[in-house]
Design an enzyme around this catalytic site. Structure first.
Site, mmCIF file in Angstrom:
data_model
loop_
_atom_site.group_PDB
_atom_site.id
_atom_site.type_symbol
_atom_site.label_atom_id
_atom_site.label_comp_id
_atom_site.label_asym_id
_atom_site.label_seq_id
_atom_site.Cartn_x
_atom_site.Cartn_y
_atom_site.Cartn_z
ATOM 1 N N GLU A 1 -15.439 1.457 1.624
ATOM 2 C CA GLU A 1 -16.051 2.762 1.343
ATOM 3 C C GLU A 1 -16.312 2.938 -0.153
ATOM 4 O O GLU A 1 -15.429 2.726 -0.985
ATOM 5 C CB GLU A 1 -15.146 3.902 1.851
ATOM 6 C CG GLU A 1 -15.764 5.274 1.565
ATOM 7 C CD GLU A 1 -15.227 6.411 2.418
ATOM 8 O OE1 GLU A 1 -14.308 6.199 3.220
ATOM 9 O OE2 GLU A 1 -15.743 7.534 2.259
ATOM 10 N N ASP B 1 -8.511 7.270 13.915
ATOM 11 C CA ASP B 1 -8.101 7.235 12.505
ATOM 12 C C ASP B 1 -6.700 7.830 12.375
ATOM 13 O O ASP B 1 -6.443 8.931 12.890
ATOM 14 C CB ASP B 1 -9.093 8.123 11.721
ATOM 15 C CG ASP B 1 -9.376 7.606 10.343
ATOM 16 O OD1 ASP B 1 -8.770 6.602 9.928
ATOM 17 O OD2 ASP B 1 -10.239 8.215 9.671
ATOM 18 N N ASP C 1 -10.758 10.899 10.483
ATOM 19 C CA ASP C 1 -10.080 12.090 9.958
ATOM 20 C C ASP C 1 -11.078 12.948 9.182
ATOM 21 O O ASP C 1 -10.753 14.048 8.741
ATOM 22 C CB ASP C 1 -8.844 11.718 9.129
ATOM 23 C CG ASP C 1 -9.175 10.898 7.893
ATOM 24 O OD1 ASP C 1 -10.345 10.500 7.717
ATOM 25 O OD2 ASP C 1 -8.246 10.634 7.096
ATOM 26 N N SER C 2 -12.327 12.457 9.064
ATOM 27 C CA SER C 2 -13.409 13.299 8.523
ATOM 28 C C SER C 2 -13.668 14.489 9.446
ATOM 29 O O SER C 2 -14.463 15.352 9.116
ATOM 30 C CB SER C 2 -14.685 12.472 8.332
ATOM 31 O OG SER C 2 -15.023 11.795 9.520
ATOM 32 N N GLU D 1 -5.793 3.683 6.077
ATOM 33 C CA GLU D 1 -6.278 3.426 4.720
ATOM 34 C C GLU D 1 -5.252 2.641 3.916
ATOM 35 O O GLU D 1 -4.051 2.891 4.036
ATOM 36 C CB GLU D 1 -6.585 4.763 4.024
ATOM 37 C CG GLU D 1 -7.696 5.543 4.705
ATOM 38 C CD GLU D 1 -8.056 6.842 3.988
ATOM 39 O OE1 GLU D 1 -7.526 7.113 2.879
ATOM 40 O OE2 GLU D 1 -8.878 7.603 4.538
ATOM 41 N N LYS E 1 -7.285 3.025 12.867
ATOM 42 C CA LYS E 1 -7.724 2.733 11.492
ATOM 43 C C LYS E 1 -6.736 3.384 10.548
ATOM 44 O O LYS E 1 -6.259 4.491 10.825
ATOM 45 C CB LYS E 1 -9.135 3.280 11.236
ATOM 46 C CG LYS E 1 -9.606 3.030 9.792
ATOM 47 C CD LYS E 1 -11.081 3.322 9.598
ATOM 48 C CE LYS E 1 -11.400 4.736 9.232
ATOM 49 N NZ LYS E 1 -10.702 5.267 8.045
HETATM 50 O O1 KIV Z 1 -13.042 9.464 8.745
HETATM 51 C C1 KIV Z 1 -14.127 8.892 8.503
HETATM 52 O O2 KIV Z 1 -15.215 9.406 8.796
HETATM 53 C C2 KIV Z 1 -14.069 7.598 7.839
HETATM 54 C C3 KIV Z 1 -15.336 6.929 7.385
HETATM 55 C C4 KIV Z 1 -15.079 5.697 6.644
HETATM 56 C C5 KIV Z 1 -16.339 6.678 8.444
HETATM 57 O O3 KIV Z 1 -13.021 7.091 7.634
#
Ligand code: KIV
Length: 256
Positions: free
Chosen positions: A181, A83, A44-45, A114, A112
């Site tokens: 992280e 993500d 999500d970056s 959080e 992924k």
């Molecule tokens: O979205 C992202 O880039 C991440 C990092 C931990 C790589 O979640």
């Protein structure tokens, strides 16, 4: 080359350190795949690096599905992890399941998300449904408003115990790997030793089983990067110079 998957990533623990990165489109995903990157995260970056936002919070499911589709169509051997964007798993587990299924249907091999203990029930449900989960503890950027900025986590012993407990909770729930992280290196080392699953560090020092770097940082497309980043290329000046030469040559009638 072998296709990376949950089993091969799990088997790498203690044997092979994995250099993993993000990508958000087919062009860079193909190059990363050809270079042998084991896991490509459609992070999500993309909010900060591609879509021009200040944080990851505005990224939505349509952004994610388009990017996961593009990356997975290009990645042959890399494992692709999608993500889950902010809001896609915070509004109830049924909706979270539907969104995780959509990310897998778009081409990801895993998702992924959080959080630690607070999402362990959801991780258990996803893995039971055949959706591999890569968890994410420590500094979780979707909680930026709660932190009041992107701040290192786990600095006191009490805070460190909480990160360790979160990491153990996601392992127990069935995650095949966990992102650590922005936590102190000693804490990342302690967690890596305590877990059977792969730890993927970013800003968490060298003693993790694997590392993430954001593609735009690694390639030097971002000129300002966090202090833990190593730039493996310096593309921003090259790209700027190429655009500039092109504009000048067209202006002067030298091209075409
Ligand atoms: O979205 C992202 O880039 C991440 C990092 C931990 C790589 O979640």
């Amino acid at each position: 080359m072998k296709k990376w998957n949950v089993a091969t990533v799990r088997a790498a623990k203690g044997r092979e350190k994995l250099g993993c990165c993000t990508a958000y489109d087919s062009c860079f995903a193909r190059l990363a795949d050809e270079a042998g990157v084991p896991i490509i995260l459609v992070g999500d970056s993309m909010g900060n690096n591609v879509l021009g936002y200040e944080t990851t919070l505005p990224v939505n499911m349509s952004d994610t599905l388009a990017a996961v589709g593009a990356v997975s169509r290009a990645a042959r051997d890399s494992m692709v992890v999608g993500d889950m964007p902010f809001g896609s798993y915070q509004c109830g587990d049924d909706e979270a399941m539907r969104n995780a299924v959509a990310i897998i249907k778009a081409g990801a091999d895993a998702v992924k998300l959080e959080g630690g203990k607070s999402v362990s029930g959801l991780i258990r449900r996803m893995t039971a449904a055949g959706i591999p989960v890569l968890a994410h503890v420590g500094m979780t950027p979707q909680s930026v408003n709660e932190y009041g900025g992107f701040k290192k986590q786990g600095k006191t012993r009490e805070a460190a115990e909480k990160v360790l407990a979160d990491a153990k909770a996601v392992e127990e729930a069935g995650a095949f790997a966990v992102t650590l992280e922005c936590i102190p290196s000693e804490l990342a080392a302690e967690i890596t030793a305590a877990l059977r699953i792969v730890t993927v560090g970013i800003g968490a020092g060298p003693v993790c089983d694997a590392q993430w770097l954001v593609m735009h940082d690694l390639l030097g497309l971002n000129e300002r990067t966090p202090s833990f980043v190593k730039k493996y290329a310096d593309l921003a000046p090259l790209v700027r110079a190429a655009f500039s030469s092109y504009v000048n040559e067209v202006r002067k009638g030298e091209f075409p």
